[in-house]
Design a protein around this motif. Structure first.
Motif, PDB file in Angstrom:
ATOM      1  N   GLY A 156      44.677 -18.591 -23.240  1.00 25.58           N
ATOM      2  CA  GLY A 156      45.610 -19.380 -24.039  1.00 25.58           C
ATOM      3  C   GLY A 156      47.063 -19.148 -23.666  1.00 25.58           C
ATOM      4  O   GLY A 156      47.431 -18.079 -23.170  1.00 25.58           O
ATOM      5  N   GLY A 157      47.891 -20.150 -23.892  1.00 27.16           N
ATOM      6  CA  GLY A 157      49.313 -20.040 -23.599  1.00 27.16           C
ATOM      7  C   GLY A 157      50.076 -21.148 -24.291  1.00 27.16           C
ATOM      8  O   GLY A 157      49.500 -21.975 -25.001  1.00 27.16           O
ATOM      9  N   GLU A 158      51.389 -21.197 -24.057  1.00 23.16           N
ATOM     10  CA  GLU A 158      52.225 -22.228 -24.674  1.00 23.16           C
ATOM     11  C   GLU A 158      52.501 -23.391 -23.727  1.00 23.16           C
ATOM     12  O   GLU A 158      52.549 -24.541 -24.138  1.00 23.16           O
ATOM     13  N   ARG A 159      52.700 -23.055 -22.437  1.00 27.66           N
ATOM     14  CA  ARG A 159      53.104 -24.089 -21.472  1.00 27.66           C
ATOM     15  C   ARG A 159      52.141 -24.094 -20.292  1.00 27.66           C
ATOM     16  O   ARG A 159      51.855 -23.049 -19.698  1.00 27.66           O
ATOM     17  N   LEU A 160      51.665 -25.289 -19.924  1.00 32.31           N
ATOM     18  CA  LEU A 160      50.765 -25.448 -18.783  1.00 32.31           C
ATOM     19  C   LEU A 160      51.505 -26.120 -17.639  1.00 32.31           C
ATOM     20  O   LEU A 160      52.036 -27.222 -17.792  1.00 32.31           O
ATOM     21  N   TRP A 161      51.557 -25.451 -16.493  1.00 32.73           N
ATOM     22  CA  TRP A 161      52.174 -25.991 -15.282  1.00 32.73           C
ATOM     23  C   TRP A 161      51.073 -26.478 -14.345  1.00 32.73           C
ATOM     24  O   TRP A 161      50.183 -25.711 -13.969  1.00 32.73           O
ATOM     25  N   LEU A 162      51.152 -27.741 -13.945  1.00 32.22           N
ATOM     26  CA  LEU A 162      50.209 -28.327 -12.994  1.00 32.22           C
ATOM     27  C   LEU A 162      50.987 -28.611 -11.716  1.00 32.22           C
ATOM     28  O   LEU A 162      51.724 -29.601 -11.631  1.00 32.22           O
ATOM     29  N   ILE A 163      50.857 -27.751 -10.716  1.00 30.93           N
ATOM     30  CA  ILE A 163      51.684 -27.811  -9.510  1.00 30.93           C
ATOM     31  C   ILE A 163      50.832 -28.286  -8.337  1.00 30.93           C
ATOM     32  O   ILE A 163      49.828 -27.663  -7.981  1.00 30.93           O
ATOM     33  N   GLY A 164      51.232 -29.407  -7.723  1.00 29.33           N
ATOM     34  CA  GLY A 164      50.455 -29.964  -6.630  1.00 29.33           C
ATOM     35  C   GLY A 164      51.317 -30.589  -5.553  1.00 29.33           C
ATOM     36  O   GLY A 164      52.467 -30.978  -5.793  1.00 29.33           O
ATOM     37  N   THR A 165      50.749 -30.679  -4.353  1.00 27.37           N
ATOM     38  CA  THR A 165      51.400 -31.394  -3.251  1.00 27.37           C
ATOM     39  C   THR A 165      50.461 -32.499  -2.782  1.00 27.37           C
ATOM     40  O   THR A 165      49.243 -32.346  -2.807  1.00 27.37           O
ATOM     41  N   GLY A 166      51.036 -33.637  -2.371  1.00 23.83           N
ATOM     42  CA  GLY A 166      50.232 -34.724  -1.821  1.00 23.83           C
ATOM     43  C   GLY A 166      49.123 -35.171  -2.740  1.00 23.83           C
ATOM     44  O   GLY A 166      49.321 -35.404  -3.937  1.00 23.83           O
ATOM     45  N   THR A 167      47.904 -35.263  -2.191  1.00 22.86           N
ATOM     46  CA  THR A 167      46.757 -35.683  -2.993  1.00 22.86           C
ATOM     47  C   THR A 167      46.292 -34.587  -3.949  1.00 22.86           C
ATOM     48  O   THR A 167      45.364 -34.801  -4.730  1.00 22.86           O
ATOM     49  N   ARG A 206      53.459 -16.529 -21.913  1.00 23.03           N
ATOM     50  CA  ARG A 206      53.747 -17.898 -22.319  1.00 23.03           C
ATOM     51  C   ARG A 206      53.152 -18.957 -21.392  1.00 23.03           C
ATOM     52  O   ARG A 206      52.675 -20.005 -21.837  1.00 23.03           O
ATOM     53  N   ASP A 207      53.201 -18.735 -20.085  1.00 17.42           N
ATOM     54  CA  ASP A 207      52.884 -19.766 -19.095  1.00 17.42           C
ATOM     55  C   ASP A 207      51.482 -19.625 -18.513  1.00 17.42           C
ATOM     56  O   ASP A 207      50.994 -18.519 -18.284  1.00 17.42           O
ATOM     57  N   ARG A 208      50.867 -20.790 -18.239  1.00 20.84           N
ATOM     58  CA  ARG A 208      49.613 -20.851 -17.497  1.00 20.84           C
ATOM     59  C   ARG A 208      49.800 -21.881 -16.384  1.00 20.84           C
ATOM     60  O   ARG A 208      50.452 -22.917 -16.590  1.00 20.84           O
ATOM     61  N   VAL A 209      49.208 -21.637 -15.221  1.00 24.91           N
ATOM     62  CA  VAL A 209      49.501 -22.450 -14.034  1.00 24.91           C
ATOM     63  C   VAL A 209      48.222 -22.826 -13.304  1.00 24.91           C
ATOM     64  O   VAL A 209      47.315 -21.997 -13.147  1.00 24.91           O
ATOM     65  N   MET A 210      48.167 -24.073 -12.836  1.00 22.04           N
ATOM     66  CA  MET A 210      47.108 -24.534 -11.948  1.00 22.04           C
ATOM     67  C   MET A 210      47.754 -24.985 -10.633  1.00 22.04           C
ATOM     68  O   MET A 210      48.821 -25.603 -10.652  1.00 22.04           O
ATOM     69  N   LEU A 211      47.088 -24.713  -9.509  1.00 18.90           N
ATOM     70  CA  LEU A 211      47.629 -25.039  -8.187  1.00 18.90           C
ATOM     71  C   LEU A 211      46.626 -25.864  -7.385  1.00 18.90           C
ATOM     72  O   LEU A 211      45.449 -25.518  -7.326  1.00 18.90           O
ATOM     73  N   CYS A 212      47.119 -26.935  -6.736  1.00 20.09           N
ATOM     74  CA  CYS A 212      46.254 -27.735  -5.864  1.00 20.09           C
ATOM     75  C   CYS A 212      47.118 -28.447  -4.823  1.00 20.09           C
ATOM     76  O   CYS A 212      48.198 -28.948  -5.145  1.00 20.09           O
ATOM     77  N   GLY A 213      46.659 -28.484  -3.583  1.00 17.09           N
ATOM     78  CA  GLY A 213      47.421 -29.162  -2.539  1.00 17.09           C
ATOM     79  C   GLY A 213      47.332 -28.418  -1.224  1.00 17.09           C
ATOM     80  O   GLY A 213      46.276 -27.903  -0.854  1.00 17.09           O
ATOM     81  N   SER A 214      48.475 -28.317  -0.533  1.00 20.26           N
ATOM     82  CA  SER A 214      48.474 -27.686   0.781  1.00 20.26           C
ATOM     83  C   SER A 214      48.201 -26.198   0.666  1.00 20.26           C
ATOM     84  O   SER A 214      48.587 -25.538  -0.303  1.00 20.26           O
ATOM     85  N   SER A 266      39.258 -17.420 -13.300  1.00 16.39           N
ATOM     86  CA  SER A 266      38.098 -18.121 -12.757  1.00 16.39           C
ATOM     87  C   SER A 266      37.247 -18.579 -13.927  1.00 16.39           C
ATOM     88  O   SER A 266      37.520 -18.252 -15.087  1.00 16.39           O
ATOM     89  N   ASN A 267      36.194 -19.320 -13.633  1.00 15.22           N
ATOM     90  CA  ASN A 267      35.282 -19.740 -14.692  1.00 15.22           C
ATOM     91  C   ASN A 267      34.628 -18.533 -15.370  1.00 15.22           C
ATOM     92  O   ASN A 267      34.390 -18.537 -16.574  1.00 15.22           O
ATOM     93  N   ALA A 268      34.356 -17.499 -14.591  1.00 17.46           N
ATOM     94  CA  ALA A 268      33.697 -16.322 -15.133  1.00 17.46           C
ATOM     95  C   ALA A 268      34.667 -15.422 -15.893  1.00 17.46           C
ATOM     96  O   ALA A 268      34.285 -14.764 -16.862  1.00 17.46           O
ATOM     97  N   GLU A 269      35.923 -15.400 -15.442  1.00 17.91           N
ATOM     98  CA  GLU A 269      36.918 -14.520 -16.055  1.00 17.91           C
ATOM     99  C   GLU A 269      38.255 -15.253 -16.122  1.00 17.91           C
ATOM    100  O   GLU A 269      39.046 -15.205 -15.177  1.00 17.91           O
ATOM    101  N   PRO A 270      38.537 -15.959 -17.209  1.00 15.26           N
ATOM    102  CA  PRO A 270      39.783 -16.726 -17.338  1.00 15.26           C
ATOM    103  C   PRO A 270      41.016 -15.842 -17.154  1.00 15.26           C
ATOM    104  O   PRO A 270      41.003 -14.648 -17.477  1.00 15.26           O
ATOM    105  N   GLY A 271      42.074 -16.454 -16.606  1.00 12.38           N
ATOM    106  CA  GLY A 271      43.303 -15.715 -16.341  1.00 12.38           C
ATOM    107  C   GLY A 271      44.543 -16.539 -16.608  1.00 12.38           C
ATOM    108  O   GLY A 271      44.519 -17.531 -17.343  1.00 12.38           O
ATOM    109  N   ASP A 272      45.648 -16.131 -15.976  1.00 16.77           N
ATOM    110  CA  ASP A 272      46.950 -16.773 -16.199  1.00 16.77           C
ATOM    111  C   ASP A 272      47.172 -17.981 -15.288  1.00 16.77           C
ATOM    112  O   ASP A 272      47.932 -18.885 -15.624  1.00 16.77           O
ATOM    113  N   TYR A 273      46.536 -17.961 -14.100  1.00 16.36           N
ATOM    114  CA  TYR A 273      46.668 -19.103 -13.191  1.00 16.36           C
ATOM    115  C   TYR A 273      45.364 -19.285 -12.426  1.00 16.36           C
ATOM    116  O   TYR A 273      44.566 -18.344 -12.300  1.00 16.36           O
TER     117      TYR A 273
END
Length: 271
Positions: free
Chosen positions: A120-131, A228-236, A256-263
């Motif tokens: 759990g967190g307050e702010r979700l960052w979805l950071i990606g490049t390109g597709t 406060r922050d949680r982050v997902m990363l996808c792209g290059s 991970s799916n087995a052990e949730p974390g901060d990013y």
């Protein structure tokens, strides 16, 4: 005595769905989106990916690649965002599909770019490049996202302004969504950056994180907070590895799916 014909062995079930193409949109000469009919029994979590492909030519094996599903988990059609590679084994053909054509899709969605892999967190960052924007289009249209996080920030970095696919949707169109429109209007921020043309937010997202420009632009404290922050990363691969190192420096732990974390990041795409 009556001869009894030997029963034919049951046909082996296909590993793929054969699905109709519903629509195709060409954004640029390098990017396109398409949607296919969703099978009645196909279930997935917003942010997951699945194998997409076409039958092999001249009797060859099907060619498939992993694609993030750009539709939310509740959608009645499955949407995808793809690059065009002129000599690519798959995309050289896939970019030519038309409505009514058939596309292959695997039956088992999977992935770590899901809310379940984050604490759990307050702010979700979805950071990606390109597709790498594709899974964020799924996540930001999921009601659970706005239930779990007060603020959602989509950061999309591309080379050229024309590559900012879905820009109009993320700045305005999503506000008309009958399911999450009001929540998106109040809680969603879209933050694009462009590296090879003049733009209001120039440069790579990693550089803007390091300089603090990202946080200044959004009126937020510098840096990422494990509380406060949680982050997902996808792209290059370069962006994912560099950003993951930055997040670790801020004291954030990979989940991970087995052990949730901060990013989280999608290792199936990183290698």
């Amino acid at each position: 005595m009556t001869d009894v014909a030997a029963a034919s062995p049951p046909a082996k079930a296909s590993a793929f769905h054969e699905l109709e193409v519903l629509w195709v949109r060409h954004w640029t000469d390098q990017l396109f989106s398409f949607a296919i009919a969703r099978p009645d029994d196909f279930r997935f979590r917003s942010g997951e990916f699945v194998m997409i492909g076409l039958p092999g030519q001249d009797g060859g094996k099907p060619i498939l690649r992993a694609y993030s599903i750009a539709s939310p988990g509740w959608a009645e059609e499955l949407e995808f965002l793809s690059i065009k590679v002129p000599d690519g084994p798959l995309t050289s053909r896939l970019q030519k599909i038309q409505p009514g054509d058939t596309v292959l899709m695997g039956k088992k969605p999977t992935g770590t770019l899901v809310l379940d892999a984050l604490t759990g967190g307050e702010r979700l960052w979805l950071i990606g490049t390109g597709t790498g924007l594709a899974p964020w289009l799924s996540v930001v249209r999921d009601p659970d996202t706005y239930s779990r996080f007060r603020h959602v920030v989509v950061c999309h970095t591309v080379r050229h302004v024309a590559d900012l696919t879905y820009r109009d949707f993320l700045t305005a169109g999503i506000h008309d969504d009958p399911l999450i429109g009001e929540e998106a209007k109040a809680q969603l921020t879209y933050y694009p950056t462009v590296t090879r043309e003049p733009f209001e937010h120039p440069g790579r997202i990693t550089d803007r994180i390091r300089s603090g420009a990202l946080f200044d632009d959004l009126g937020l404290p510098h840096g990422f907070s494990p509380e406060r922050d949680r982050v997902m990363l996808c792209g290059s691969m370069a962006m994912i590895k560099e950003t993951a190192e930055l997040l670790e420096a801020f004291g954030m732990k990979e989940g991970s799916n087995a052990e949730p974390g901060d990013y989280v990041l999608e290792r199936a795409f990183v290698g």
